[in-house]
Design a protein around this motif. Structure first.
Motif, PDB file in Angstrom:
ATOM      1  N   GLU A   1      11.002  -6.750 -37.687  1.00  0.00           N
ATOM      2  CA  GLU A   1      11.522  -5.650 -36.868  1.00  0.00           C
ATOM      3  C   GLU A   1      10.613  -5.379 -35.681  1.00  0.00           C
ATOM      4  O   GLU A   1      11.097  -5.121 -34.575  1.00  0.00           O
ATOM      5  N   ALA A   2       9.296  -5.455 -35.915  1.00  0.00           N
ATOM      6  CA  ALA A   2       8.366  -5.257 -34.805  1.00  0.00           C
ATOM      7  C   ALA A   2       8.627  -6.304 -33.723  1.00  0.00           C
ATOM      8  O   ALA A   2       8.566  -6.009 -32.533  1.00  0.00           O
ATOM      9  N   GLY A   3       8.947  -7.528 -34.162  1.00  0.00           N
ATOM     10  CA  GLY A   3       9.253  -8.583 -33.210  1.00  0.00           C
ATOM     11  C   GLY A   3      10.426  -8.226 -32.313  1.00  0.00           C
ATOM     12  O   GLY A   3      10.397  -8.465 -31.102  1.00  0.00           O
ATOM     13  N   TYR A   4      11.458  -7.625 -32.895  1.00  0.00           N
ATOM     14  CA  TYR A   4      12.608  -7.194 -32.089  1.00  0.00           C
ATOM     15  C   TYR A   4      12.247  -5.974 -31.258  1.00  0.00           C
ATOM     16  O   TYR A   4      12.611  -5.868 -30.087  1.00  0.00           O
ATOM     17  N   ASP A   5      11.529  -5.039 -31.893  1.00  0.00           N
ATOM     18  CA  ASP A   5      11.199  -3.778 -31.231  1.00  0.00           C
ATOM     19  C   ASP A   5      10.436  -4.010 -29.934  1.00  0.00           C
ATOM     20  O   ASP A   5      10.614  -3.301 -28.960  1.00  0.00           O
ATOM     21  N   LEU A   6       9.567  -5.039 -29.939  1.00  0.00           N
ATOM     22  CA  LEU A   6       8.751  -5.292 -28.759  1.00  0.00           C
ATOM     23  C   LEU A   6       9.466  -6.201 -27.765  1.00  0.00           C
ATOM     24  O   LEU A   6       8.847  -6.770 -26.878  1.00  0.00           O
ATOM     25  N   GLY A   7      10.771  -6.379 -27.941  1.00  0.00           N
ATOM     26  CA  GLY A   7      11.548  -7.075 -26.917  1.00  0.00           C
ATOM     27  C   GLY A   7      11.999  -8.480 -27.273  1.00  0.00           C
ATOM     28  O   GLY A   7      12.583  -9.160 -26.435  1.00  0.00           O
ATOM     29  N   GLY A   8      11.718  -8.959 -28.487  1.00  0.00           N
ATOM     30  CA  GLY A   8      12.129 -10.311 -28.842  1.00  0.00           C
ATOM     31  C   GLY A   8      13.617 -10.380 -29.168  1.00  0.00           C
ATOM     32  O   GLY A   8      14.217  -9.377 -29.537  1.00  0.00           O
ATOM     33  N   ASN A   9      14.222 -11.563 -29.016  1.00  0.00           N
ATOM     34  CA  ASN A   9      15.597 -11.749 -29.486  1.00  0.00           C
ATOM     35  C   ASN A   9      15.554 -12.697 -30.684  1.00  0.00           C
ATOM     36  O   ASN A   9      14.478 -13.135 -31.090  1.00  0.00           O
TER      37      ASN A   9
ATOM     38  N   ARG B   1      11.193 -18.264 -33.528  1.00  0.00           N
ATOM     39  CA  ARG B   1      10.220 -19.262 -33.087  1.00  0.00           C
ATOM     40  C   ARG B   1       8.790 -18.759 -33.230  1.00  0.00           C
ATOM     41  O   ARG B   1       7.920 -19.485 -33.684  1.00  0.00           O
ATOM     42  N   GLU B   2       8.547 -17.508 -32.848  1.00  0.00           N
ATOM     43  CA  GLU B   2       7.158 -17.050 -32.796  1.00  0.00           C
ATOM     44  C   GLU B   2       6.685 -16.367 -34.067  1.00  0.00           C
ATOM     45  O   GLU B   2       5.494 -16.263 -34.291  1.00  0.00           O
ATOM     46  N   ILE B   3       7.619 -15.855 -34.861  1.00  0.00           N
ATOM     47  CA  ILE B   3       7.179 -15.087 -36.028  1.00  0.00           C
ATOM     48  C   ILE B   3       7.630 -15.726 -37.337  1.00  0.00           C
ATOM     49  O   ILE B   3       6.817 -16.014 -38.205  1.00  0.00           O
TER      50      ILE B   3
ATOM     51  N   PHE C   1       4.619   0.819 -36.841  1.00  0.00           N
ATOM     52  CA  PHE C   1       5.208   0.854 -38.175  1.00  0.00           C
ATOM     53  C   PHE C   1       4.262   1.446 -39.208  1.00  0.00           C
ATOM     54  O   PHE C   1       3.043   1.477 -39.022  1.00  0.00           O
TER      55      PHE C   1
ATOM     56  N   THR D   1      13.483 -15.959 -30.096  1.00  0.00           N
ATOM     57  CA  THR D   1      12.027 -15.860 -29.968  1.00  0.00           C
ATOM     58  C   THR D   1      11.379 -15.337 -31.234  1.00  0.00           C
ATOM     59  O   THR D   1      10.290 -15.770 -31.586  1.00  0.00           O
ATOM     60  N   VAL D   2      12.062 -14.427 -31.934  1.00  0.00           N
ATOM     61  CA  VAL D   2      11.488 -13.926 -33.187  1.00  0.00           C
ATOM     62  C   VAL D   2      11.393 -15.067 -34.194  1.00  0.00           C
ATOM     63  O   VAL D   2      10.376 -15.254 -34.860  1.00  0.00           O
TER      64      VAL D   2
ATOM     65  N   ASN E   1      15.794  -4.327 -29.002  1.00  0.00           N
ATOM     66  CA  ASN E   1      14.846  -5.011 -28.115  1.00  0.00           C
ATOM     67  C   ASN E   1      15.002  -4.615 -26.652  1.00  0.00           C
ATOM     68  O   ASN E   1      14.218  -5.007 -25.812  1.00  0.00           O
TER      69      ASN E   1
ATOM     70  N   ASN F   1       9.132   2.136 -28.326  1.00  0.00           N
ATOM     71  CA  ASN F   1       8.466   1.201 -29.215  1.00  0.00           C
ATOM     72  C   ASN F   1       7.966   1.961 -30.420  1.00  0.00           C
ATOM     73  O   ASN F   1       7.800   3.164 -30.378  1.00  0.00           O
TER      74      ASN F   1
ATOM     75  N   PHE G   1       1.234  -9.029 -36.091  1.00  0.00           N
ATOM     76  CA  PHE G   1       1.667 -10.395 -36.404  1.00  0.00           C
ATOM     77  C   PHE G   1       0.471 -11.191 -36.903  1.00  0.00           C
ATOM     78  O   PHE G   1      -0.409 -11.532 -36.121  1.00  0.00           O
TER      79      PHE G   1
ATOM     80  N   ARG H   1       7.685 -11.526 -23.809  1.00  0.00           N
ATOM     81  CA  ARG H   1       9.138 -11.347 -23.921  1.00  0.00           C
ATOM     82  C   ARG H   1       9.730 -10.806 -22.632  1.00  0.00           C
ATOM     83  O   ARG H   1      10.838 -11.137 -22.247  1.00  0.00           O
TER      84      ARG H   1
ATOM     85  N   TYR I   1       2.459 -10.132 -26.825  1.00  0.00           N
ATOM     86  CA  TYR I   1       3.794 -10.554 -27.278  1.00  0.00           C
ATOM     87  C   TYR I   1       4.916  -9.901 -26.473  1.00  0.00           C
ATOM     88  O   TYR I   1       5.807 -10.578 -25.960  1.00  0.00           O
TER      89      TYR I   1
END
Ligand code: ATP
Ligand code: MG
Lengths: 285, 366
Positions: free
Chosen positions: A183-191, A197-199, B82, A194-195, B74, B79, B88, B103, B99
């Motif tokens: 969720e943090a990956g999406y929250d910080l702008g990932g789709n 691939r990177e996470i 959590f 990218t989530v 996104n 932001n 990460f 993006r 990160y």
């Protein structure tokens, strides 16, 4: 007290050591000795590498060898591509009963023997089989179609057989990934891309690598599936080994082939580990 | 001025439970807003709706005056930090912070300078190359905030970010968070079940219970003027009695408690008529202690009791006083003026408090 602990340790270790020596080390030493034996006349042998030389001078052997390796790599990659979304769904999206039900569904085919499973595919794919009849019934084709005895059928069989061994390590590693990290990956702008691939993939790498190693080894050493589903063209290296041992009684060459296969699989696994920057300890521990 | 964040009649129902029930609030730009409530009251659910991970059943969420309901998580200008930080682990600190910038399509050089800057700002320069597990709890905390702050969000959501830290560090991070907030000059929405966190840091606190906002106000208002029994009991410590109204004249009410004590309290405008069930809340620190009866003669409520236990805790020491008449136990803060240093268990004690310090509410059981 210490002596007792030592005794316990030895007792625990004994079965493992017995298993390793009796079933792995001794047969391999014997195999190796056989493989370096040259038959010069009836019942007279010399030590040498002629069997290995035969392998490199006979194109059929070499071609089959490379083909088997490539097809196994392909089967592994395809298993991974199919198993990854399935595992992601089981580990991260499905919840509660659905999750355990899906996991069980992956396991169910392994309750019947490999022979029966493979035979199931034959029933589906053969000329008078279900798919062929269905296609005729729907009117897509006029006459019966043979879908067995080719590389595709064999590939389907190999992927099917290996699926579970990819899904289990993947589900395990993906489950250990905290939902909030995704969720943090999406929250910080990932789709989604990218989530993933990177996470997700970096986290799942140990599972991916160990799954791939197991599936690759299983495919490379598979005998039943290529024999039953593959055609004349899709000769598998294990079939060559079988025929040397059983049909030709040429144990020397068979043993040499066996060692070459061992070397090949170790080599490819080593390359794969190097390429992904993983170590065996990391993926297995 | 439009508020940075506004929720209008926000409601979320899971199957049968109403996790969030008709909640409305506004958070002015640059302020520190806290939602305080016990575990399971729906705090995280509100946060996740604001961040975009949950769709509200009904109601609207506006950021800078624009509804964000149709915007994916996104793309929202908020932001979230959590509950367990969710750094990460597969990336180093620099990549963690960079990160979001990656993006957003920032250039490598730009990312490097911004990451350097923000690390400087949170007081951890030069650790960009470190791994996540090479940091202490408090450092991780700051990294999690920095990771959001480089993106310059309109609103930063923090979901019990201090929950995983030990007490000492938590005290320290409270002050640190407040100064980070003024350093970044961003709107913080902070949720917690720890009242001292909420009271110390916030400009505004909403007290939440079972999906609803009980009261919204400054820390002072919540403490001195609770509007509901829940707030009176949840914010700060309180002694609580329940009983029936004996007499009421204007703001002052006399209440006869179940155990037979007669107490005078203030209704603060709430309608309480003779015969109504009522409850009284008195804070331990509002109670005066005296060794002799004339020390408390000025108070409307006077009780004679004996010390049943002494809870020594430095500046926050307490005594439990057993009421001689009813046998009930009353929690009283012990002044640290030295007068009571020799107090022992079983010693007689006079306690008293003003009617104004005893807040009365209608209702209450037993
Ligand atoms: N996905 C869900 N499905 C069903 N019920 C849920 C779901 N998420 C939360 N709930 C319920 O909604 C209520 C509020 O949950 P929430 O997570 O918002 O609590 P909280 O205030 O954050 O508590 P805590 O302080 O323990 O984190 C709880 O009763 C919880 O059981
Ligand atoms: Mg929560």
């Amino acid at each position: 007290m210490r002596a007792e602990a030592r005794l316990g340790f030895i007792l625990l270790l004994t079965p493992l050591l017995l298993w390793l020596t009796l079933l792995i080390i001794i047969p391999h030493i014997d195999m190796f000795l056989i493989s370096i034996r040259e038959r010069v006349a009836v019942r007279t042998y010399e030590t040498g590498f002629a069997n290995y030389l035969t392998f490199f001078t006979e194109p059929l052997y070499l071609v089959t060898f490379m083909r088997t390796a490539l097809m196994s790599v392909l089967a592994t990659v395809m298993t991974l591509i199919i198993a990854f979304p399935v595992s992601y769904y089981i580990a991260k999206i499905a919840k509660g009963r659905l999750q355990s039900a899906l996991f069980l569904l992956c396991l169910v085919p392994f309750w019947v023997s490999e022979l029966v499973r493979t035979f199931g595919w034959m029933i589906l794919l053969r000329e008078t089989g279900i798919f062929s009849n269905l296609l005729q019934f729907v009117g897509i084709v006029d006459g019966p179609v043979e879908m067995l005895y080719n590389d595709t059928a064999m590939m389907v069989g190999l992927i099917y057989t290996s699926m579970l061994f990819m899904v289990v390590p993947l589900v395990t590693t993906l489950e250990s990934l905290d939902d909030s990290v995704i969720e943090a990956g999406y929250d910080l702008g990932g789709n989604a891309i990218t989530v993933t691939r990177e996470i997700v993939i970096p986290h799942a790498t140990p599972g991916i690598v160990s799954g791939c190693i197991v599936v690759f080894m299983l495919s490379l050493g598979n005998y039943l599936t290529p024999t039953m589903l593959g055609g004349k063209e899709s000769l598998w290296f294990t079939e060559l080994i079988y025929s040397q041992f059983i049909v030709r009684f040429n144990w020397e060459l068979g043993a040499a082939f066996g060692f070459l296969l061992l070397g090949l699989s170790s080599f490819i696994v080593w390359i794969a580990l190097r390429l992904t920057g993983q170590t065996l300890e990391k993926t297995m521990g | 001025m439009t508020p940075d964040l506004e929720c209008v009649k926000l409601t979320k129902t899971f199957d049968t439970i109403k996790a969030v029930d008709d909640v409305s609030f506004q958070v002015p730009a640059g302020s520190f807003f806290s939602i305080l409530g016990p575990s399971g009251c729906g705090k995280t659910t509100i946060m996740r709706m604001v961040a975009g991970f949950l769709d509200p059943t009904s109601g609207d969420i506006q950021i800078k005056g624009k509804s964000v309901l149709d915007i994916a998580p996104n793309k929202r200008p908020v932001n979230m930090v959590f509950q367990h930080l969710a750094l990460f682990p597969m990336m180093n600190i620099g990549d963690n912070i960079g990160y979001g910038l990656r993006r957003a399509g920032a250039s490598k050089a730009e990312i490097a300078t911004k990451v350097g800057e923000v690390l400087e700002r949170i007081g951890l320069p030069g650790i960009a190359e470190r791994k996540v597990d090479q940091l202490s709890g408090g450092q991780k905390q700051r990294i999690a905030i920095a990771r959001c702050m480089v993106l310059e969000p309109d609103v930063l959501l923090l979901d019990e970010p201090l929950g995983a830290l030990d007490l000492k560090l938590r005290e320290h991070m409270k002050i640190e968070l407040k100064s980070l907030q003024s350093a970044f000059d961003t709107t913080f929405v902070y949720i917690t079940h720890d009242q001292s966190e909420a009271l110390v840091m916030s400009d505004q606190v909403a007290v939440m219970n079972e999906g609803r906002f009980e009261q919204l106000g400054t820390a002072r208002e919540l403490y001195y003027d609770p509007k509901t029994p829940f707030v009176a009991g949840f914010v700060g410590d309180s002694n609580r009695w329940s009983g029936t109204v004996d007499a009421s004249s204007g703001n002052e009410v006399r209440i006869k408690t179940v155990s037979g004590v007669s107490l005078t309290g203030s209704a603060q405008g709430r309608p309480l008529a003779k015969g109504d069930r009522a409850q009284v809340f008195v804070r331990p620190e509002a109670i005066r202690v005296a060794l002799k009866a004339d020390g408390i003669s000025a108070f409307e409520n006077r009780i004679v009791g004996t010390v049943s236990s002494l809870l020594f805790n430095g500046a926050n020491s307490r005594v439990l006083v057993r009421d001689d008449a009813s046998g009930g136990e009353i929690d009283v803060a012990l002044p640290q003026s030295g007068e009571f240093a020799s107090l022992t268990k079983g010693a007689p004690l006079h306690i008293g408090w003003n009617a104004g310090q005893a807040t009365c509410f209608a209702g209450g059981t037993e």
